[in-house]
Enzyme design. Structure first.
Site, PDB file in Angstrom:
ATOM      1  N   GLU A 188       1.157  -0.478  -5.047  1.00  0.00           N
ATOM      2  CA  GLU A 188       2.202  -1.408  -5.466  1.00  0.00           C
ATOM      3  C   GLU A 188       3.519  -1.181  -4.723  1.00  0.00           C
ATOM      4  O   GLU A 188       4.417  -2.038  -4.745  1.00  0.00           O
ATOM      5  CB  GLU A 188       2.459  -1.270  -6.977  1.00  0.00           C
ATOM      6  CG  GLU A 188       1.291  -1.688  -7.851  1.00  0.00           C
ATOM      7  CD  GLU A 188       1.120  -3.199  -7.913  1.00  0.00           C
ATOM      8  OE1 GLU A 188       1.992  -3.930  -7.395  1.00  0.00           O
ATOM      9  OE2 GLU A 188       0.107  -3.659  -8.470  1.00  0.00           O
ATOM     10  N   GLU A 235     -15.149  15.381  -8.061  1.00  0.00           N
ATOM     11  CA  GLU A 235     -13.982  16.170  -8.440  1.00  0.00           C
ATOM     12  C   GLU A 235     -14.207  17.658  -8.200  1.00  0.00           C
ATOM     13  O   GLU A 235     -13.258  18.438  -8.106  1.00  0.00           O
ATOM     14  CB  GLU A 235     -13.608  15.930  -9.902  1.00  0.00           C
ATOM     15  CG  GLU A 235     -14.517  16.557 -10.922  1.00  0.00           C
ATOM     16  CD  GLU A 235     -13.999  16.363 -12.344  1.00  0.00           C
ATOM     17  OE1 GLU A 235     -13.943  17.364 -13.064  1.00  0.00           O
ATOM     18  OE2 GLU A 235     -13.660  15.224 -12.720  1.00  0.00           O
TER      19      GLU A 235
END
Length: 306
Positions: free
Chosen positions: A81, A112
């Site tokens: 954004e 992960e």
């Protein structure tokens, strides 16, 4: 020693599997009240993170954000954004999620545990001592995030960690450790809930406050947004009419003159200076519109007095 609040059992939700829907969502909302308190206690650390990034950014730093699962997705969501909102070069604020881009759409949480993938990513981007790393991990012990922090330390780069436990390894490895302790989740260990919300709040604060300090905002307006469609061009023109004495036609003409540069348009409208003068003072003010206007007014006043 890390106290794993994120893995603790929430005593308030032991009978959640017996509740009616309204009671479930009511309980969740009550639990979410802990988020604000947890973030509030970390505001000093969050502000330090902002100051660190601003200082490094002004010397050419890039920001890299790394996380796995929900934490990684939150980092990516925030980063993407920044381009349209603040005209940030996408190569200066880069987010990685364990498992790569597919992990934004697929459950690839097994990645992960990788402590090599993120190092390879950072190496490919020539991560160095001038850059800043933000590692996001609810537990503060995720191997993917820890590997990123360890590599940053090896490269003598600045680092920030965001976790949701006390005294985490992530905090030990970073220059600024942000610990958002919001209590056990209503579903034990489901850190997409309170922990995820707290992390989203923190990374929003860090990126937004950084952009404000870098001059990307005038008053509370996005004066550095990318005017990539008609709606945004119209928003910029409306912004000019609201912040100055220009009418709609005058705002449109000024935007045309400055090639849709909101900052230059504002300075010209506020001071009556030329485009060249606006560019000059905006550069002197390090891209801060208010400072540029103030510098121009001081210079004009000096000329009058002389």
């Amino acid at each position: 020693m890390c106290k794993t609040v994120t893995e603790a059992t929430n005593q308030n939700s032991l009978s959640i599997d017996e509740m009616e829907a309204l009671d479930i969502v009511h309980l969740m909302l009550e639990e979410d009240r802990n988020i604000l308190e947890g973030v509030k206690k970390s505001l000093t650390a969050i502000a330090k993170a902002v100051e660190l990034i601003v200082d490094k950014w002004q010397h050419g730093a890039r920001v890299f954000v790394a996380g796995a699962g929900t934490s990684g997705r939150i980092g990516v969501l925030d980063a993407v954004e920044l381009g349209p909102t603040f005209s940030i070069d996408p190569d200066r604020w880069i987010a990685f999620v364990a498992g790569g881009k597919n992990a934004m759409w697929e459950p690839l949480e097994q990645h992960e545990d990788s402590d090599s993938d993120i190092v390879q990513e950072l190496q490919q981007h020539h991560f160095n001592e001038n850059d800043v790393l933000i590692a996001i991990s609810a537990s503060g012990t995720t191997p993917y995030s820890l590997a990123a922090l360890t590599y940053a330390k090896e490269k003598q780069a600045s680092s920030i960690s965001i976790s949701c436990n006390n005294q985490t390894i992530s905090s030990e490895l970073s220059d600024v450790g942000i610990e958002l302790v919001v209590g056990p989740e209503v579903i034990r260990g489901s850190t997409r809930l309170k922990a995820g919300t707290a992390q989203k709040l923190a990374i929003n604060m860090i990126s937004t406050a950084t952009m404000i300090k870098l001059g990307k905002v005038y008053q509370n307006e996005m004066v550095d947004m990318q005017l990539i469609n008609k709606k945004l061009v119209k928003r910029a023109e409306t912004m000019l009419t609201q912040l100055t004495n220009l009418d709609e036609q005058e705002a449109q003409a000024l935007m045309n003159e400055t090639n849709n540069d909101v900052k230059l348009s504002l300075i010209i409208a506020k001071t009556g200076c030329t485009k060249q003068e606006a560019e000059k003072y905006l550069t002197k003010a390090n891209s801060h519109v208010k400072k540029a206007i103030h510098l121009y007014e001081m210079h004009s006043e000096k000329d009058i007095n002389d």
